[in-house]
Design a protein around this motif. Sequence first.
Motif, PDB file in Angstrom:
ATOM      1  N   SER A  80       2.144   1.729  -3.511  1.00  0.00           N
ATOM      2  CA  SER A  80       1.051   2.185  -4.377  1.00  0.00           C
ATOM      3  C   SER A  80       0.683   3.637  -4.097  1.00  0.00           C
ATOM      4  O   SER A  80       0.472   4.426  -5.026  1.00  0.00           O
ATOM      5  CB  SER A  80      -0.179   1.301  -4.178  1.00  0.00           C
ATOM      6  OG  SER A  80       0.116  -0.020  -4.499  1.00  0.00           O
ATOM      7  N   TYR A  81       0.606   4.004  -2.818  1.00  0.00           N
ATOM      8  CA  TYR A  81       0.277   5.374  -2.459  1.00  0.00           C
ATOM      9  C   TYR A  81       1.382   6.334  -2.897  1.00  0.00           C
ATOM     10  O   TYR A  81       1.109   7.454  -3.339  1.00  0.00           O
ATOM     11  CB  TYR A  81       0.025   5.487  -0.955  1.00  0.00           C
ATOM     12  CG  TYR A  81      -0.344   6.880  -0.515  1.00  0.00           C
ATOM     13  CD1 TYR A  81      -1.488   7.510  -1.002  1.00  0.00           C
ATOM     14  CD2 TYR A  81       0.457   7.569   0.375  1.00  0.00           C
ATOM     15  CE1 TYR A  81      -1.814   8.797  -0.609  1.00  0.00           C
ATOM     16  CE2 TYR A  81       0.135   8.851   0.785  1.00  0.00           C
ATOM     17  CZ  TYR A  81      -1.003   9.457   0.286  1.00  0.00           C
ATOM     18  OH  TYR A  81      -1.317  10.733   0.669  1.00  0.00           O
ATOM     19  N   ALA A 101       0.830  -1.206   0.000  1.00  0.00           N
ATOM     20  CA  ALA A 101       0.000   0.000   0.000  1.00  0.00           C
ATOM     21  C   ALA A 101       0.865   1.257   0.000  1.00  0.00           C
ATOM     22  O   ALA A 101       0.536   2.242  -0.669  1.00  0.00           O
ATOM     23  CB  ALA A 101      -0.927   0.000   1.212  1.00  0.00           C
ATOM     24  N   TYR A 138       0.905   6.879  -6.517  1.00  0.00           N
ATOM     25  CA  TYR A 138      -0.257   7.745  -6.695  1.00  0.00           C
ATOM     26  C   TYR A 138       0.109   9.203  -6.438  1.00  0.00           C
ATOM     27  O   TYR A 138      -0.292  10.102  -7.174  1.00  0.00           O
ATOM     28  CB  TYR A 138      -1.379   7.294  -5.753  1.00  0.00           C
ATOM     29  CG  TYR A 138      -2.526   8.275  -5.650  1.00  0.00           C
ATOM     30  CD1 TYR A 138      -3.456   8.396  -6.667  1.00  0.00           C
ATOM     31  CD2 TYR A 138      -2.658   9.081  -4.520  1.00  0.00           C
ATOM     32  CE1 TYR A 138      -4.505   9.300  -6.574  1.00  0.00           C
ATOM     33  CE2 TYR A 138      -3.699   9.979  -4.411  1.00  0.00           C
ATOM     34  CZ  TYR A 138      -4.621  10.092  -5.440  1.00  0.00           C
ATOM     35  OH  TYR A 138      -5.645  10.986  -5.346  1.00  0.00           O
ATOM     36  N   ARG A 139       0.899   9.433  -5.387  1.00  0.00           N
ATOM     37  CA  ARG A 139       1.321  10.804  -5.080  1.00  0.00           C
ATOM     38  C   ARG A 139       2.159  11.386  -6.208  1.00  0.00           C
ATOM     39  O   ARG A 139       2.022  12.553  -6.547  1.00  0.00           O
ATOM     40  CB  ARG A 139       2.150  10.824  -3.790  1.00  0.00           C
ATOM     41  CG  ARG A 139       1.348  10.731  -2.535  1.00  0.00           C
ATOM     42  CD  ARG A 139       2.257  10.649  -1.309  1.00  0.00           C
ATOM     43  NE  ARG A 139       3.237  11.715  -1.237  1.00  0.00           N
ATOM     44  CZ  ARG A 139       3.088  12.841  -0.534  1.00  0.00           C
ATOM     45  NH1 ARG A 139       1.975  13.035   0.137  1.00  0.00           N
ATOM     46  NH2 ARG A 139       4.043  13.744  -0.508  1.00  0.00           N
TER      47      ARG A 139
END
Length: 166
Positions: free
Chosen positions: A127-128, A124, A131-132
């Motif tokens: 992935s985050y 996670a 995304y950022r």
Amino acid sequence: MGNALSFGTTESEEQRVLAGGALGLAVDPRGTADIAMITAISAVYGIDAVAVGYLLWNRRYPPLRSKSPAIMAGCMAAAVLWFAGDIQVNGHAPLAATQMTNCRAFGVWVRILLGVCALSALIAMRSYGLYRVFCRNLPYNGLGLYLPFAGYGVCILAYGVVSQAV
């Protein structure tokens, strides 16, 4: 015969199956399938460990640096801990008359917290972070990236302490 894992059915395994039958439980004997599974998955983790070692050795190379070598090494370590906890919890290794028979440390800490939760949190986090970078145009570092996972770590630590104490 004791706690030795073997490709055949040992005397202690026959006794375990008979004891389970007396209680009305269907118990499969540990033997060929369990040791083959442990051997095959251990071989895969060995190959993965070589790949992670190569990744860490060459972590300054730009195409490998973009893969977050520290997070990938953490994922590998969490997956190995998850597997080690699974072997004990699911009964793939004979542990009769040892300290590990009903060990909650392996069941809760190694398998669930250090294995499943750590692996999920690291994936996670990766992935985050992506995304950022790609959706929000923010850097892949800073308090905004790490603070949610620090809070998650505190919650997981509290869960482990409470479940061990109860």
